[in-house]
Motif scaffolding. Structure first.
Motif, mmCIF file in Angstrom:
data_model
loop_
_atom_site.group_PDB
_atom_site.id
_atom_site.type_symbol
_atom_site.label_atom_id
_atom_site.label_comp_id
_atom_site.label_asym_id
_atom_site.label_seq_id
_atom_site.Cartn_x
_atom_site.Cartn_y
_atom_site.Cartn_z
ATOM 1 N N TRP A 70 41.013 28.962 35.254
ATOM 2 C CA TRP A 70 41.205 27.703 35.970
ATOM 3 C C TRP A 70 41.106 27.920 37.480
ATOM 4 N N ASN A 71 41.650 29.028 37.964
ATOM 5 C CA ASN A 71 41.508 29.356 39.389
ATOM 6 C C ASN A 71 40.042 29.552 39.766
ATOM 7 N N ALA A 72 39.275 30.227 38.888
ATOM 8 C CA ALA A 72 37.860 30.483 39.165
ATOM 9 C C ALA A 72 37.062 29.182 39.188
ATOM 10 N N LEU A 73 37.404 28.258 38.300
ATOM 11 C CA LEU A 73 36.692 26.987 38.261
ATOM 12 C C LEU A 73 36.884 26.208 39.561
ATOM 13 N N GLN A 74 38.007 26.401 40.234
ATOM 14 C CA GLN A 74 38.279 25.692 41.480
ATOM 15 C C GLN A 74 37.759 26.447 42.703
ATOM 16 N N ALA A 75 37.244 27.650 42.486
ATOM 17 C CA ALA A 75 36.737 28.457 43.600
ATOM 18 C C ALA A 75 35.305 28.035 43.946
ATOM 19 N N VAL A 76 34.956 28.131 45.208
ATOM 20 C CA VAL A 76 33.605 27.787 45.665
ATOM 21 C C VAL A 76 32.645 28.915 45.295
ATOM 22 N N GLU A 77 31.487 28.552 44.775
ATOM 23 C CA GLU A 77 30.471 29.540 44.419
ATOM 24 C C GLU A 77 29.902 30.183 45.686
ATOM 25 N N VAL A 78 29.315 31.365 45.496
ATOM 26 C CA VAL A 78 28.697 32.057 46.634
ATOM 27 C C VAL A 78 27.194 32.176 46.412
ATOM 28 N N GLU A 79 26.478 32.422 47.506
ATOM 29 C CA GLU A 79 25.038 32.653 47.442
ATOM 30 C C GLU A 79 24.679 33.765 48.418
ATOM 31 N N TYR A 80 23.546 34.377 48.145
ATOM 32 C CA TYR A 80 23.066 35.466 48.990
ATOM 33 C C TYR A 80 21.911 34.928 49.850
ATOM 34 N N THR A 81 21.994 35.184 51.141
ATOM 35 C CA THR A 81 20.900 34.806 52.046
ATOM 36 C C THR A 81 20.392 36.056 52.750
ATOM 37 N N TYR A 82 19.120 35.973 53.158
ATOM 38 C CA TYR A 82 18.498 37.124 53.805
ATOM 39 C C TYR A 82 18.083 36.742 55.221
ATOM 40 N N THR A 83 18.438 37.607 56.146
ATOM 41 C CA THR A 83 18.144 37.344 57.563
ATOM 42 C C THR A 83 17.428 38.558 58.159
ATOM 43 N N LEU A 84 16.334 38.300 58.901
ATOM 44 C CA LEU A 84 15.624 39.385 59.576
ATOM 45 C C LEU A 84 16.287 39.663 60.913
#
Length: 1007
Positions: free
Chosen positions: A203-217
């Motif tokens: 239940w705690n995980a369901l309320q957590a914001v998802e993450v994403e990976y971005t790439y920066t030069l």
């Protein structure tokens, strides 16, 4: 915003929610679903999490309806939960590879989970345990589940260092940051995880914001390199609203009202069952008084008046996944009569103190009738109503109370279409219990307070038994204590009556008389029988001893319904009658003996043949002081003693014992007994008992004599003291200090016996305002008490009194009794372990204030013919005035002895009690003050009557450099004149003399 997991877990409920409350909220909607509750729901700690995961179709129970929150979650089980959660609560369509990834799944008892295991392995959520094995039946630790859930949230196991050495440390750091352990702070993350805690983490995980990976030069050392950044996903925008991109939103398209821009804090203010769609319509009000409605088939009515968070699917029809309290929590569920006002900022329930919200104060606590959100006051909640005491904002303080109003009425008519019970109720329009019959009593809840809007009638409970204790409005029936509801007659609730009482929530609403009980006048001890034949007639005669000690020879007609004499062809035979106790009835002048019965609807509740007697017990049972005890000695003679006599025996095994007892306040007390001893009857000595009343047990009646009982802490245990009601001296209540002498109990006078300790070395003690130093000897009984909790304490220490308010007043902390034979020794010393006797006023160290400074040589004439009118400035309590002797301040004094010395009048305030006070004053300024013999040696005695307060203000003449001693007796018994006179003989016979010293060193004298 994340929900606060487990709010309220630290508040175990003091009482089970009463039947009546269940009636209003559940039985009133008989055809409706009540939500997904498991059979072992009371064992679930993380209720919100389990309920939400159930509503989201992530977890389920067992076939028997249980959840088993205490069982460890298995690795196979957790993979299914994760797969279903990632598919929005739906069963995913999954396949398995031709060659299994793990060797111990396919073909095993856990083969059902292979597709879930393969799916999670492919996504990097799970890995094996080594050697190509998965161990599907193995346990899952907190760290392992955290790693799985973090990957589900978008973390890459390899890049986040969730593999290899130290993987668990890395996992735990990020899991804590993402709130996966919220509400589980005391959990051992390396131990096997229970199903209860697994639900909380999901239940705690369901309320957590998802993450994403971005790439920066970026440029490093002159070269362009790609940098990976892990960040939370941006909020989702739907129309004008923005929602956190949580796992819950991503997979279920579900949002929470506390995350939506359109909602403020929501309070449930109404609920109604909708027959058409089979759902409850819940109405919520936000901070701006706007109403919002959500519907659900699940029963969330217990959240009425609480601030909640609604989890719903963000579609037009807004289907609800769940509703739970946001910061609100129920601090207490029980009966309104249990709520006591403790002080201006708290209430007390069952001895537990609950602080009232600082912003509200006691008078600001709102009371709401169930399902009717209109603020009322506490006076609207009858003592017998069920209540929920609620904290709205999570600060553990009382904000409001929800109560369920109802009435109780006798059913006077039952027809085919309606019934009458103080009103007309039609079957078609009301919820009426099956089998309702005339003369029933019904509990009636108005449709205003039910979910379906219908009046609801349930059958009231009826209890039966003997009224054994009457304590104010409390009545003990069949061993249970019930309180008389306001406005209900107590006509049939007399001591000794057998009654049937209508009871709801522990309160009596009606009582009908059934029968009376056995009397000691109907008990006899048979001490031998003899068959007698006279003029051809056979009779069975017996030596009888009665409860009042009288003896007689009696004729027995029958025994338990069988004739005592049976005529035969040759001669008559007689029935065998054992010596001992029998009940009897009379048939003319003949006795019909009956066995004394024990059990339900019998003469006594219990019996014992345990032979141990003495040390306050007979046969191991407590003994009423006024119990009737027949004692047969070695010569065969029978003596009738009281329970108090036998309780004082030294403990020893006797030749035989039979004792009968009744239950009072949960304990069995012997009322009748027969004891056979070897040799003589033991002597019984009874000495005075001092103690502290922790409970009043009420009044009972035996053989037309009324008795009053108290539970008294005597230093080692709580003892039941039972005396004739007429022998209760003074107003004795819970919290009284008492003395028990024989069959008399009296309250100690705290005005003279309560004191503040000035100094102590454990062998002696002195009190503020009392110059005597008292000895604490080996015979001194020191009894420790807690007057705040009104309870005895097994240990403690004697401490100096404290000045709590820093104003020169010291809290009384002991109650003492002086040994009459040795007046400098203490017989008893009660010590409050909180160092403050509740209900007593602080002791003010005697202070004086000058009302005008005089110099004798300059102001006072050298002859006594002129009177200086200083007395006009002295406040008088009555018509008497210590400073005004013979009409003037210094008239009659030996003026020569005052020449050259400074003198003045001072006012002293002395704590007193009673209607008559005597004071003896020792003062050198009084030496030779009068020539008529009334005063000599500087000592005077005065009496004061018509005392109406607890402080006596006196004006006293003092001389520079000479201290004055005042000896004060409250409740004086001697006779004293209006003015000073020598009456030391009478004063010396007074008891409770308290000594005060006026220290003149602090007084300014002008020269």
């Amino acid at each position: 915003m994340r929900s606060k997991a487990l709010r309220g877990k630290e508040f175990p409920q003091k009482k089970v929610l009463s039947l009546v409350l269940c009636v209003a909220v559940m039985l009133s909607v008989m055809v409706m679903g009540a939500g997904a509750a498991f059979s072992d729901q009371d064992k679930i700690e993380n209720t919100e999490a389990v309920n939400m995961c159930t509503a989201l179709n992530i977890i389920g129970g067992y076939e028997d309806g249980s959840y088993h929150p205490e069982r460890n979650i298995e690795r196979s089980e957790i993979t299914k939960m994760i797969c279903v959660a990632l598919n929005g609560g739906k069963e995913p369509n999954l396949a398995v590879p031709a060659t299994p990834t793990f060797s111990d799944v396919r073909g095993s008892a856990d083969a059902w989970a292979e597709k879930y295991i393969e799916s999670c392995a492919a996504q990097g959520i799970v890995s094996g345990v080594g050697g190509g094995r998965f161990s599907p039946a193995g346990n899952v630790t907190g760290s392992q589940l955290a790693k799985m859930l973090l990957v589900a949230l978008g973390y890459r196991a390899d890049e986040a260092n969730f593999t290899g050495n130290g993987w668990d440390t890395n996992v735990n750091v990020i899991a804590t940051q993402k709130g996966l352990y919220e509400g589980l702070e005391n959990m051992d993350v390396s131990a096997a995880l229970t199903r209860d805690n697994a639900a909380q983490m999901i239940w705690n995980a369901l309320q957590a914001v998802e993450v994403e990976y971005t790439y920066t030069l970026v440029t490093e050392n002159g070269q362009l390199v790609s940098k990976v950044v892990v960040q939370d996903k941006a909020p989702a925008t739907v129309g004008s609203n923005k929602y956190d991109y949580t796992l819950l939103y991503d997979k279920y398209k579900a949002v929470m009202t506390n995350d939506a821009d359109t909602y403020d804090t929501l309070t449930m203010t109404k609920y109604k069952w909708n027959d058409k769609n089979g759902e409850y319509d819940y109405t919520f009000t936000d901070d701006e008084n706007n109403e919002h409605t959500f519907s659900s088939a699940a029963d969330y009515t217990a959240l009425f008046a609480q601030q909640v968070n609604v989890v719903y699917k963000n579609t037009t029809d807004k289907p609800v996944y769940g509703i739970y309290a946001e910061d609100s929590q129920v601090l207490y569920e029980g009966i309104a009569g249990d709520i006591e006002t403790n002080d201006q900022d708290s209430i007390k329930i069952d001895g537990v103190k609950y602080k009232v919200d600082d912003d509200k104060g006691l008078d600001g606590v709102e009371y709401y009738a169930e399902n009717a959100y209109t603020a009322k006051k506490s006076t609207d909640a009858q003592n017998y109503y069920t209540v929920r005491v609620i904290d709205l904002d999570g600060d553990d303080e009382v904000d409001c109370v929800v109560y369920l109003p109802f009435t109780v009425a006798e059913v006077t008519y039952v027809g085919s279409k309606y019934i009458q019970a103080s009103g007309k109720y039609e079957f078609e329009d009301c919820n009426i219990y099956d089998g309702i019959a005339k003369d029933d009593y019904a509990v009636i809840v108005s449709g205003t307070n039910t979910a379906d809007g219908k009046d609801t009638l349930t059958k009231a409970e009826v209890v039966s038994g003997e009224v054994t204790v009457v304590n104010g409005d409390d009545y003990t029936i069949d061993g249970e204590v019930y309180t008389l509801a306001s406005g209900v007659s107590n006509t049939n609730l007399e001591l000794g009556n057998d009654v049937e009482a209508v009871v709801v929530n522990g309160y009596i609403f009606a009582a009908e008389l059934v029968s009376g009980s056995i009397s000691m006048d109907d008990v006899v001890y048979i001490n031998g029988t003899e068959k007698k034949v006279s003029y051809g007639e056979t009779t069975l005669m017996a030596r009888a001893v009665f409860a009042n000690g009288e003896t007689a020879e009696i004729e027995i007609k029958s025994v338990d319904g069988s004739d005592a004499v049976t005529k035969g062809d040759d001669e008559a035979t007689v029935i065998e009658v054992n010596d001992g106790l029998w009940a009897f009835e009379m048939d003319g002048d003949k006795y019909e003996l009956k066995t004394i019965s024990v059990g339900d609807d019998a003469n006594f509740d219990t019996t014992t043949n345990n032979k141990t007697v003495g040390d306050d017990r007979i046969g191991g049972l407590r003994v009423n002081d006024n119990a009737v005890v027949f004692v047969k000695d070695g010569e065969g003679d029978v003596t009738v003693l009281t329970g108090a006599d036998v309780k004082a025996w030294s403990e020893a095994a006797r030749e035989s014992v039979v004792a009968y007892a009744n239950n009072t306040s949960g304990y069995a007390y012997v009322e009748l007994a027969a004891i056979t001893v070897e040799g003589d009857v033991p002597g019984s000595a009874y000495s005075d008992i001092y103690g502290y009343v922790v409970k009043t047990l009420g009044e009972t009646q035996e053989d037309n004599t009324k008795y009053t009982s108290f539970l008294v802490w005597t230093g080692a245990e709580n003892e039941t003291i039972k005396v004739k009601t007429g022998n209760v001296k003074g107003d004795i209540e819970k919290g009284s200090f008492v003395k028990v002498s024989g069959d008399e109990i009296s309250a100690l006078n705290l005005a003279t016996s309560a004191a503040a300790v000035a100094a102590t070395d454990e062998e002696t003690v002195s009190f503020i305002g009392n110059s005597t130093e008292y000895k604490i000897t080996s015979d001194t009984k020191v009894i420790y008490v807690d007057t705040e909790a009104v309870a005895g304490e097994e240990g403690g220490s004697i401490a100096e009194a404290t000045d709590h308010n820093q104003d020169g007043s010291f809290e009384k902390n002991v109650v003492y009794v002086v040994d009459t034979d040795n007046k400098d020794e203490l017989l008893v010393l009660f010590v409050d372990t909180n160092n403050e006797l509740k209900g007593t006023e602080p002791v003010v160290k005697t202070t004086v204030s000058a009302e005008g400074v005089l110099t004798v040589d300059e102001v006072l004439p050298t002859t006594s013919s002129t009177i200086y009118p200083v007395a006009e400035n002295v406040e008088k309590l009555t018509s008497k005035n210590i400073g005004n002797v013979n009409g003037g301040l210094f008239s009659g004094f030996d003026l020569d002895s005052l020449k050259g010395k400074a003198a003045t009048t001072v006012t002293v305030k002395i704590p007193v009690s009673g209607e008559k006070v005597a004071i003896r004053q020792t003062n050198k300024a009084l030496a030779g003050a009068s020539t008529d013999g009334r005063v000599s040696d500087g000592v005077k005695v005065a009496g004061y009557t018509d005392i109406r307060g607890d402080i006596l203000e006196l004006s006293v003449v003092v001389m520079q450099g000479e201290n004055v001693k005042l000896e004060v007796v409250s409740n004086a018994k001697g006779t004293y004149g209006d003015d000073f006179e020598t009456n030391n003989t009478a004063f010396g016979k007074e008891e409770g003399i308290v000594t005060y010293t006026i220290d003149t060193s602090g007084i300014s004298f002008a020269k």
